[in-house]
Design an enzyme around this catalytic site. Structure first.
Site, PDB file in Angstrom:
ATOM      1  N   LYS A  92     -10.481  23.784  47.518  1.00  0.00           N
ATOM      2  CA  LYS A  92      -9.387  22.817  47.735  1.00  0.00           C
ATOM      3  C   LYS A  92      -9.488  22.117  45.977  1.00  0.00           C
ATOM      4  CE  LYS A  92     -10.143  21.215  51.622  1.00  0.00           C
ATOM      5  NZ  LYS A  92     -11.085  22.175  52.296  1.00  0.00           N
ATOM      6  N   CYS A 176     -10.451   8.932  62.937  1.00  0.00           N
ATOM      7  CA  CYS A 176     -11.425   9.885  62.413  1.00  0.00           C
ATOM      8  C   CYS A 176     -12.798   9.125  62.451  1.00  0.00           C
ATOM      9  CB  CYS A 176     -11.027  10.552  60.991  1.00  0.00           C
ATOM     10  SG  CYS A 176     -11.115   9.200  59.588  1.00  0.00           S
TER      11      CYS A 176
END
Length: 837
Positions: A92, A176
């Site tokens: 990425k 998260c």
């Protein structure tokens, strides 16, 4: 041939590029070696100008060199001057520059008129937003992100909690890492890891607690793989519910049942005490013991485990910081978790549990425990965080290089913008709390607000905020407006039909979305504000090892897209012009006033003036004063400009230089530790410089499989895509490599049901149904009775089906444990009208 570090990450990139489903086996490469990509400091490419920036994706905080040509990002290279990644990037990261250039970038403000979004000018859009906030008052909420920059978060915080005296501001990091926060706070009295990535270069044992760094944090994991390739002996232990590419590299795999981690950690402490192998000197000098309730029947008699659990169930927990207990009480409570009993609870064989306990019993070992969403997205996330810290404290594997617990985050500034700036409903900058009067008073003075102006009541946490938005007003839904920035809650919230999509049927509810691309969130927006992204604006991030990182704007955003920070400040200015009293400071000036050297106000809220000064620098240096109370001292902005980030606390030395801290609470590295103390937990909740070792009992998940839904469903990420795919699905190479979601299934389960690899099946939970192709024997293999589905695919929004149960302390939802059913399409019958799947 053992995988070398660059080969490891390059292999991951190559696998993505060709969409390979094969995995790495036992440390051996399954493809021909390839040359690593070039990673010079500044590649010499004609016409390309280079500058530094942190990567836009995960919380590792890799630095990249960004090459700009003709006003566009033309090249990306790993930054070899950066300690985090030393020139290496993941698949990425090598493609990060392409996130700016999707064909469907949002470029014009849009306002809904007569039920349809229509183009508007910025003045019109800002006015609509400001007037709606004026009208909503305490019914207004703001939802930002662990991808927002530190100045963006600070500006939003000052606007909502300061000017508006409204604490309904949250960030998606609640989803998260909130359980990591409560775990750190209740163990050490202050948030964020005391350790750093350097530990991966010094450990001889690496333990993963429910995470898959080989794919999710590959640059960090490669530091250990690289050492193994050089001949170093490093033992890798993987604890999880599915075999992954990390498992392929591991020496031991401990396959557990959901919530088994609670029992496992308790068992390790039971074994350390029973075998008399805990670190007595460290514990006696540096630790206290804690539990939810006092476990004494009388002054003389101690409750056993079952009596204590029943007592807490009846009485409830006593808050995040619990109650003190003695070592004898702790010993009796954990004695329940023998290896044999834990095997029954967690499904891990007793001999494996004894093996792991012996690892922690060895004082010569250097052990790093590493975790991320597996422990945090958990209805007992705070508890399991406490327990893993406790294993390290009890065993004395703490505070030496290569020896300690390391929590990772999934976003580039979940730490910097959320945890440090305090953009959660209960928090204020620098570790302060809205409920504490002295903390509010500090903010009021710093922000030039009248004494007593700020609201002492915490706002709604994320799940509650969106639940209230999606509840009819006449049924008690007291949030009527939410402004979303730099995140996509329409796809990332749990149980999205309930917590987001229900807004569609409530015409009095209002949604403002600042975004770069059309998303599931913009679909329901009443105002859409086109945003600048990454190097289209100035920024500051804070990564998972307390490293604060700065970058400058390098290219212009497309069309009329503008910085999120400017959007917040422009709305704040319009509120001031409309006469909102909270925007006028005690000096009579706008709360966000910046003056030139002559004392004249700079009209930077006008877009044409915004980059005539560095607004980020003004906001960041104003924020910096908040960081000293909890010894989270960040470096001055001008210092950060010159470096690849610094780990706080950053202190100024006698010669005027600024020195970072690698290990907190450790004498010789942390200047706030008193001489001769060795270790000093100077923010201890017990006010005695000691850390807390917690007893937290095992219990079952909030939702379990039953006869109707006989599988356990887990969600997560994949190598190629990041979060909801808003950016990575617009990178052609990554989209081709992983074009859509799938359901990962154990091959034995598929075989028993006559399901073939690639066959489309119906997945149902108590919240809905979805159809996806099955993948068996792919990159990962769930244990029997388990499913895995990634959440990046906008066309297959798995969070429509996930449970929204939350941890009682952190309020973080559990995405990892939803009861589900798998049905072949030929056997699938839709539910009756109005029925449940």
């Amino acid at each position: 041939m053992e995988l070398e570090r660059r080969e490891f990450v390059k292999l991951a990139a190559m696998s993505a590029a060709v969409g390979a489903a094969s995995s790495m086996n036992a440390g051996k490469a399954c493809a021909a070696p390839v040359d690593p990509p070039p990673a010079p400091d500044r590649p010499d490419i004609p016409g390309v100008q280079w500058d530094k920036a942190p990567c836009r994706f995960c919380g590792v905080g890799c630095h990249v060199q960004v090459g700009v040509k003709d006003g566009k990002v033309a090249a990306i290279a790993g930054d070899r001057q950066a300690d985090v990644n030393k020139g290496l990037l993941c698949v990425k990261g090598y493609h990060v520059g392409m996130i700016l250039y999707g064909e469907d970038r949002l470029t014009t403000p849009m306002v809904k008129r007569n039920g349809k979004l229509e183009p508007a000018t910025w003045d019109e859009a800002i006015d609509v937003v400001a007037r709606r906030i004026m009208k909503s008052g305490k019914k207004f909420g703001m939802y930002i992100s662990g991808q927002s920059t530190v100045p963006e978060g600070y500006a939003a915080q000052k606007l909502v909690k300061g000017a508006l005296a409204n604490n309904h501001i949250e960030a998606n990091a609640r989803l998260c890492m909130a359980s990591a926060v409560t775990g750190f706070l209740s163990t050490y009295g202050v948030d964020e890891p005391a350790s750093c990535y350097d530990d991966l270069d010094a450990c001889d044992t690496l333990i993963m607690w429910g995470n898959n760094p080989a794919e999710m944090h590959p640059v960090l994991f490669s530091r250990v793989v690289d050492r193994i390739a050089r001949g170093e002996k490093i033992e890798i232990i993987d604890i999880g519910t599915r075999r992954t590419r990390t498992t392929d590299q591991a020496d031991h795999y401990l396959e557990m049942r959901p919530h088994g981690d609670l029992a496992i950690a308790n068992c390790l402490m039971q074994q350390l005490i029973e075998n008399d192998t805990y670190d007595k000197a460290f514990v006696e000098k540096h630790c206290n013991f804690r539990a939810d309730q006092d476990p004494r029947e009388t002054a003389e008699a101690l409750m056993d485990h079952d009596a204590y659990v029943a007592h807490v169930a009846k009485k409830g927990h006593s808050g995040l910081f619990g109650k003190p207990i003695t070592f004898a009480q702790f010993k009796k409570l954990v004695s329940y978790y023998t290896p044999e009993k834990t095997e029954q609870l967690a499904g891990v064989p007793a001999e494996q549990l004894r093996m792991l306990a012996k690892v922690f019993a060895d004082p010569k070992r250097r052990i790093v425990s590493m975790w991320c969403m597996g422990m945090n997205q958990h209805t007992a996330g705070t508890a399991v965080n406490n327990l893993v810290h406790g294993v390290h404290l009890l065993s004395g594997h703490w505070g030496r290089p290569g020896d300690g617990p390391q929590s990772l985050t999934g976003q580039p500034s979940a730490c910097g913008t959320v945890r440090e700036v305090g953009t959660l409903a209960h928090a204020l900058p620098g570790g302060r709390l809205v409920a504490k009067q002295p903390h509010r008073a500090f903010c009021e003075k710093a922000w030039k607000l009248p004494a007593g102006h700020m609201n002492p009541k915490p706002g709604y946490h994320t799940v509650k905020m969106f639940e209230q938005l999606c509840t009819p007003t006449d049924a008690g839904g007291d949030i009527d407006t939410v402004w979303v920035q730099v995140t996509n809650p329409g796809q990332s919230l749990p149980n999205t039909k309930k917590l987001y999509k229900a807004k569609a049927d409530l015409p009095d509810k209002f949604l403002i979305v600042s975004e770069v691309y059309p998303t599931a969130s913009t679909e329901l927006a009443d105002v859409v504000l086109p945003a600048a992204m990454w190097v289209e604006k100035n920024g500051v991030y804070g990564n998972s090892e307390r490293r604060t990182q700065q970058w400058f704007k390098m290219v212009d955003p497309p069309g009329d897209a503008r910085d999120d920070c400017w959007q917040t400040l422009a709305v704040a200015r319009r509120l001031f012009e409309l006469g909102h009293p909270g925007l006028r400071g005690t000096d009579g000036k706008w709360l966000f006033t910046i003056e030139d050297e002559n004392g004249d106000e700079i009209e930077y809220w006008k877009w044409e003036n915004y980059y005539k000064i560095n607004v980020d620098k003004h906001l960041f240096d104003e924020y910096r004063q908040f960081t000293f109370m909890k010894h989270k001292n960040v470096a001055p902005y001008d210092v950060l400009v010159k470096v690849r980030g610094l780990r706080w606390p950053v202190v100024e030395t006698a010669d005027g230089e600024f020195r970072e801290t690698r290990w907190r609470f450790v004498e010789g590295d942390d200047v706030y530790v008193e001489k001769g103390r060795g270790f000093q937990f100077y923010h201890s909740t017990s006010k005695d410089d000691r850390a807390q070792v917690w007893f937290r009992p095992h219990h079952q998940p909030a939702e379990l499989p039953d006869e109707r839904h006989d599988f356990m469903l887990t969600t997560g990420r994949v190598l190629e895509h990041w979060h909801t795919g808003t950016m990575t699905m617009r990178i052609p190479q990554l989209r081709r490599a992983m074009p859509g979601a799938y359901v990962e299934m154990n091959p034995d389960d598929a075989r028993e049901r006559g399901i073939s690899n690639g066959e489309v099946v119906a997945i149902t939970t108590p919240r809905g149904e979805m159809r996806l192709p099955v993948w068996t024997n792919g990159r990962a293999t769930p244990q029997r009775g388990h499913l895995f589905i990634p959440f990046f695919d906008e066309s297959a929004q798995i969070n429509d089906l996930t449970l929204d149960a939350i941890d009682p302390f952190s309020k973080q939802p559990d995405y990892k444990k939803s009861a589900a059913k798998v049905t072949r399409i030929s056997e699938f019958a839709p539910p009756r009208q109005g029925g449940n799947p």
